[in-house]
Design an enzyme around this catalytic site. Structure first.
Site, PDB file in Angstrom:
ATOM      1  CB  CYS A  84     -25.944 -62.562  49.316  1.00 25.33           C
ATOM      2  SG  CYS A  84     -25.153 -64.273  48.654  1.00 25.33           S
ATOM      3  CB  ALA A  93      -2.534 -43.968  58.740  1.00 23.29           C
TER       4      ALA A  93
END
Length: 459
Positions: free
Chosen positions: A320, A195
């Site tokens: 990263c 939801a």
């Protein structure tokens, strides 16, 4: 502050807020009880189930509410595998499924089952023929997301569902990213959704299991939600989830067209405004609100912080980041650049002004990060050395690629640069850099530590 991370969690829809507040007063009692308060709660629960089932495209008695989309996936996979254990213990899934599917697959494998991951192309889509070829006589379940959560590519669900039907294999579709935007193509056997992806409250998932699908609930038995989701239902949240799903689907046709035009603008302008960028994902068969691109020589975490300081909330599948030293499994499966990855997913109501300001801010943010990391501004002049070795051991994304870019001009055409790296991301990003720079990726060789990645200069 523009929030551009709707693919992670969409802002609470106004209809969800209204329904939640109303249901807090009316839906707090146990819907399994026969007293007045219990009957009132049961009416709310049944109405929510009917509304959600209509949006999903199933019967109300085929749909259960769970505590999350992840729980819906886990329960759906474990129940279907257990229900069809006499057929076999083989599970098929695409290589770019949500982690909830892949974690379930890993758990199944650890218990003696077998798993086949179907590869995808550079756009992130599976080939239906390849998916069909992965189905076996002992395949108990197949899984395919409706659209990818990281790059927005829409999967060929209808085609794969047809192949699964011919093979007699049920198909579980993870529809978390698309259900609030459009109906899922038919032919699926099980469907899971969440939801908070469409503007409902967090903590509500959907699991639909078609009649006739063999399904055996795992874990202790419970009388609620057809035994598929144990525990007391959060009726206010369920009511809000169903109400918001109906609302967003009513708005989706017009809003999708508007958001798709904004995403097209980002897709076309970013490569013009920012050098050394790869926009990933299918440009046509895609979700209307989502675009992902990767920037060479950029630390993804730092770039996200820079954009956050400029007032934009985005996410990343880059390796990263502080939470992982490996690239996103989605980007890795696609074989595209992972460093400096940015995912922009626009919520309903995003304005043209928000997007234009983002495009104004992005070039400076990327340039600033590159400057801090010492990224090359231009290729160096050629030098006589026939080969060079770059020692990037112990240095993380995007440093190995930055060091490669700095020295490639130091070898003559035909010369090689060998990058030593123990960062897993280099295995993906160095070949991607070569493709973007039109250099030859020779291959990976073993090294005392990490790996040696060999690149030949072509121009």
């Amino acid at each position: 502050m523009p929030y551009f991370d709707a693919a992670s969690a969409a802002p609470l829809h106004p209809v969800a807020r209204q329904a939640l507040l109303a249901a807090l007063d009316e839906g707090w009692a146990d819907p399994a009880r026969l007293h007045r308060e219990g009957r009132r709660a049961r009416l709310l629960l049944d109405a929510a189930r009917e509304a959600a089932a209509e949006a999903v495209g199933c019967r109300p008695d085929e749909l259960s509410f769970t505590s999350s989309g992840t729980r819906a996936v886990h329960s759906g996979i474990s129940g279907a595998l257990a229900g069809r254990r006499r057929v076999g213990r083989h599970l098929t899934a695409s290589a770019v499924e949500h982690s909830s599917v892949l974690h379930s697959a890993a758990d199944h494998e650890s218990r003696g089952g077998t798993v086949t991951e179907v590869p995808v192309d550079r756009s992130g889509a599976v080939d239906p023929a390849a998916y069909g070829a992965a189905l076996r006589e002992d395949t108990a379940l197949a899984c395919l997301q409706s659209a990818n959560h990281e790059v927005g590519t829409v999967q060929p669900v209808a085609e794969v569902a047809g192949l699964c039907r011919e093979a007699g294999v049920p198909l579980l579709v993870d529809a978390a990213q698309s259900l609030g935007l459009e109906p899922v193509p038919g032919g699926w056997s099980l469907l899971a959704a969440s939801a908070h992806k469409w503007g409902g409250p967090a903590g509500v998932g959907l699991l639909a299991v078609r009649k006739g699908v063999r399904f055996a609930v795992q874990g202790p038995a419970d009388e609620r939600e057809s035994g598929r989701a144990a525990g007391f239902e959060d009726i206010p949240a369920i009511v809000a989830a169903a109400a918001s799903l109906r609302a967003v689907r009513a708005e989706a046709a017009a809003e999708s067209v508007r958001l798709s035009a904004l995403v097209d603008r980002i897709r076309s302008r970013v490569p013009v405004l920012v050098p050394d960028v790869e926009v990933v994902g299918d440009p046509v068969r895609r979700l209307p609100h989502l675009v992902t691109f990767s920037c060479l020589y950029v630390d993804g975490e730092t770039l996200l912080h820079e954009l956050d300081r400029a007032g934009f909330s985005v996410s990343s599948g880059s390796s990263c980041t502080s939470s992982t030293l490996t690239a996103s499994h989605v980007l890795k499966a696609m074989g595209v650049l992972s460093e400096g990855n940015v995912r922009v997913s626009l919520p309903a109501g995003t304005t043209e002004e928000d997007v234009d300001r983002f495009l104004d801010v992005l070039p400076g943010a990327v340039a600033g990060v590159r400057e801090k990391l010492g990224a090359p501004a231009a290729a160096a002049s050629a030098a006589p050395a026939a080969s060079l070795v770059v020692d990037a051991l112990g240095r993380r994304c995007p440093i190995p690629v930055i060091e490669l870019a700095k020295v490639i001009g130091g070898v003559p055409v035909g010369g090689t640069v060998t990058v030593l790296s123990d960062d897993e991301a280099a295995r993906l990003d160095i070949p991607a850099w070569c493709a973007m720079r039109e250099q030859e990726y020779v291959g990976e060789e073993p090294a005392d530590r990490g790996s040696a990645y060999v690149v030949r200069r072509l121009s």
